[in-house]
Design a protein around this motif. Structure first.
Motif, mmCIF file in Angstrom:
data_model
loop_
_atom_site.group_PDB
_atom_site.id
_atom_site.type_symbol
_atom_site.label_atom_id
_atom_site.label_comp_id
_atom_site.label_asym_id
_atom_site.label_seq_id
_atom_site.Cartn_x
_atom_site.Cartn_y
_atom_site.Cartn_z
ATOM 1 N N THR A 105 0.827 -1.205 0.000
ATOM 2 C CA THR A 105 0.000 0.000 0.000
ATOM 3 C C THR A 105 0.860 1.253 0.000
ATOM 4 O O THR A 105 0.584 2.215 -0.732
ATOM 5 C CB THR A 105 -0.927 0.010 1.229
ATOM 6 O OG1 THR A 105 -1.746 -1.165 1.205
ATOM 7 C CG2 THR A 105 -1.815 1.245 1.238
ATOM 8 N N PHE A 106 1.923 1.242 0.834
ATOM 9 C CA PHE A 106 2.831 2.394 0.890
ATOM 10 C C PHE A 106 3.479 2.627 -0.467
ATOM 11 O O PHE A 106 3.554 3.772 -0.945
ATOM 12 C CB PHE A 106 3.902 2.152 1.953
ATOM 13 C CG PHE A 106 4.947 3.239 2.003
ATOM 14 C CD1 PHE A 106 4.681 4.446 2.621
ATOM 15 C CD2 PHE A 106 6.200 3.041 1.419
ATOM 16 C CE1 PHE A 106 5.642 5.457 2.660
ATOM 17 C CE2 PHE A 106 7.161 4.040 1.450
ATOM 18 C CZ PHE A 106 6.882 5.250 2.077
ATOM 19 N N ARG A 107 3.941 1.542 -1.100
ATOM 20 C CA ARG A 107 4.579 1.659 -2.413
ATOM 21 C C ARG A 107 3.589 2.206 -3.451
ATOM 22 O O ARG A 107 3.937 3.045 -4.280
ATOM 23 C CB ARG A 107 5.121 0.299 -2.849
ATOM 24 C CG ARG A 107 5.833 0.314 -4.205
ATOM 25 C CD ARG A 107 6.461 -1.049 -4.476
ATOM 26 N NE ARG A 107 7.075 -1.089 -5.797
ATOM 27 C CZ ARG A 107 6.442 -1.418 -6.910
ATOM 28 N NH1 ARG A 107 5.160 -1.748 -6.860
ATOM 29 N NH2 ARG A 107 7.050 -1.416 -8.076
ATOM 30 N N GLU A 108 2.354 1.717 -3.378
ATOM 31 C CA GLU A 108 1.337 2.153 -4.333
ATOM 32 C C GLU A 108 1.055 3.647 -4.192
ATOM 33 O O GLU A 108 0.989 4.379 -5.187
ATOM 34 C CB GLU A 108 0.061 1.348 -4.134
ATOM 35 C CG GLU A 108 -0.964 1.566 -5.231
ATOM 36 C CD GLU A 108 -2.058 0.509 -5.211
ATOM 37 O OE1 GLU A 108 -2.785 0.471 -4.201
ATOM 38 O OE2 GLU A 108 -2.159 -0.276 -6.171
ATOM 39 N N TYR A 109 0.916 4.114 -2.954
ATOM 40 C CA TYR A 109 0.626 5.529 -2.738
ATOM 41 C C TYR A 109 1.848 6.404 -3.033
ATOM 42 O O TYR A 109 1.695 7.566 -3.412
ATOM 43 C CB TYR A 109 0.118 5.767 -1.319
ATOM 44 C CG TYR A 109 -1.379 5.582 -1.222
ATOM 45 C CD1 TYR A 109 -2.243 6.668 -1.344
ATOM 46 C CD2 TYR A 109 -1.942 4.315 -1.043
ATOM 47 C CE1 TYR A 109 -3.622 6.518 -1.272
ATOM 48 C CE2 TYR A 109 -3.317 4.147 -0.985
ATOM 49 C CZ TYR A 109 -4.154 5.243 -1.100
ATOM 50 O OH TYR A 109 -5.507 5.075 -1.060
ATOM 51 N N LEU A 110 3.034 5.850 -2.883
ATOM 52 C CA LEU A 110 4.246 6.587 -3.255
ATOM 53 C C LEU A 110 4.277 6.820 -4.763
ATOM 54 O O LEU A 110 4.597 7.923 -5.235
ATOM 55 C CB LEU A 110 5.487 5.800 -2.810
ATOM 56 C CG LEU A 110 6.828 6.528 -2.930
ATOM 57 C CD1 LEU A 110 6.860 7.753 -2.022
ATOM 58 C CD2 LEU A 110 7.980 5.576 -2.583
ATOM 59 N N ILE A 111 3.903 5.785 -5.522
ATOM 60 C CA ILE A 111 3.846 5.903 -6.985
ATOM 61 C C ILE A 111 2.758 6.893 -7.394
ATOM 62 O O ILE A 111 2.936 7.709 -8.303
ATOM 63 C CB ILE A 111 3.609 4.520 -7.623
ATOM 64 C CG1 ILE A 111 4.823 3.614 -7.390
ATOM 65 C CG2 ILE A 111 3.348 4.651 -9.127
ATOM 66 C CD1 ILE A 111 4.612 2.168 -7.799
ATOM 67 N N ILE A 112 1.607 6.836 -6.700
ATOM 68 C CA ILE A 112 0.513 7.772 -6.989
ATOM 69 C C ILE A 112 0.941 9.209 -6.698
ATOM 70 O O ILE A 112 0.613 10.139 -7.439
ATOM 71 C CB ILE A 112 -0.737 7.389 -6.166
ATOM 72 C CG1 ILE A 112 -1.343 6.084 -6.700
ATOM 73 C CG2 ILE A 112 -1.773 8.510 -6.197
ATOM 74 C CD1 ILE A 112 -2.455 5.523 -5.846
ATOM 75 N N THR A 113 1.696 9.401 -5.615
ATOM 76 C CA THR A 113 2.217 10.728 -5.275
ATOM 77 C C THR A 113 3.137 11.244 -6.376
ATOM 78 O O THR A 113 3.068 12.413 -6.771
ATOM 79 C CB THR A 113 2.980 10.678 -3.942
ATOM 80 O OG1 THR A 113 2.101 10.229 -2.909
ATOM 81 C CG2 THR A 113 3.530 12.059 -3.573
ATOM 82 N N LEU A 114 3.996 10.357 -6.882
ATOM 83 C CA LEU A 114 4.897 10.735 -7.973
ATOM 84 C C LEU A 114 4.107 11.152 -9.216
ATOM 85 O O LEU A 114 4.406 12.176 -9.846
ATOM 86 C CB LEU A 114 5.828 9.564 -8.312
ATOM 87 C CG LEU A 114 6.733 9.747 -9.545
ATOM 88 C CD1 LEU A 114 7.692 10.912 -9.326
ATOM 89 C CD2 LEU A 114 7.495 8.461 -9.842
ATOM 90 N N GLY A 115 3.084 10.371 -9.566
ATOM 91 C CA GLY A 115 2.256 10.697 -10.719
ATOM 92 C C GLY A 115 1.576 12.040 -10.558
ATOM 93 O O GLY A 115 1.497 12.840 -11.507
#
Length: 282
Positions: A8-18
């Protein structure tokens, strides 16, 4: 449980980058050239000429209204992620407004700004759509068109944004309107290309006497599924088993390395797969 939190943390980190990529595209390419490429941010730029509020605040107000629609029609997972990005995008814009006040066009040319905006924002949008999220605003409308009307996401983004692009005619000259319309159209084309590239998978069909080893590698090491069929040779009628699996780019590389080491003589065919659909049983 730790794996779930880590994912979940990795997913939201990627979403933050996007989201950060989209905010940068809006602030450094769209706003300085007064473009209104179809998006809530573009509409906010137009309305900021009539409403005494910063672009970031207008965008936040529109996003809040469309979020309710997203939760109702697109589900909680998409809604929760889009709430996150819808709050984050105006915050990123506000940070950029403070850090780079009165930002000027980097290229000094509206056409180059349009081209740069299209490519940069499409990267950010593709990152979010692949993670079942969006930047809010018209992306929610596009996602609904994709879900209920089966329109490709890129085309849906173009269609939903075209009226916003045309609204630039209220305050800008003909050149700006044309660039905004062309930019909106190109956004859809480029987005579809990025999404196609991100979603692409490989369908690998293998005939080998070492079928059991190959099956165990696919199931245990790749954590992927597979299907086994009986194949009959047309020339001599010999019956053999064929294993078929669908893998992503990284898994495909691992599988091909394993096959070259385990059975270099294996008969392998590979197909490109861009979409997978599986309806749940009722």
């Amino acid at each position: 449980m730790q794996k779930t939190y880590g994912k979940t943390f990795r997913e939201y980190l990627i979403i933050t980058l996007g989201t950060a990529i989209i905010a940068s595209a809006v602030y450094f390419f769209m706003m300085p050239s007064h473009l209104s490429v179809g998006s809530i941010s573009g509409l906010a730029i137009v309305l900021s000429n009539f409403i005494p509020l910063p672009v970031s605040m207008i965008a936040l107000a529109f996003n809040a209204a469309l979020l309710v629609v997203g939760f109702i029609f697109l589900g909680r997972d998409f809604g929760a992620k889009t709430v996150y990005t819808s709050i984050l995008l105006p915050l990123f814009l506000r940070v950029l407004e403070v850090a780079f006040p009165n930002a000027q066009s980097i290229s000094g040319d509206a056409l180059l700004d349009t081209i740069c905006y299209v490519f940069v924002v499409s990267i950010g949008q593709a990152i979010l759509f692949v993670r079942n999220a969006s930047s809010g605003g018209l992306d929610i409308v596009a996602k609904m068109m994709n879900k209920y009307l089966r329109i490709e996401l890129g085309k849906a983004v173009s269609l939903s944004g075209m009226l916003v692009a045309l609204s630039s005619g209220l305050i800008y000259d003909g050149k700006t309107v044309i660039l905004s319309v062309l930019g909106t159209y190109l956004c859809g084309i480029v987005l579809d290309n990025f999404l196609f590239g991100m979603n692409i998978k490989k369908r690998v069909c293998i005939i080998s006497p070492k079928l059991e080893e190959i099956k165990n590698f696919i199931l245990t090491n790749l954590h992927s599924g597979a299907t086994i069929y009986e194949a009959i040779g047309a020339y001599n009628g010999e019956r053999r088993q064929e294993i078929i699996t669908i893998v992503d780019k990284n898994e495909y590389a691992q599988l091909m390395r394993f096959l070259s080491q385990t059975d270099p003589t294996a008969f392998i065919t590979v197909y490109t797969v861009s979409e997978i659909s599986c309806q749940p049983k009722r």
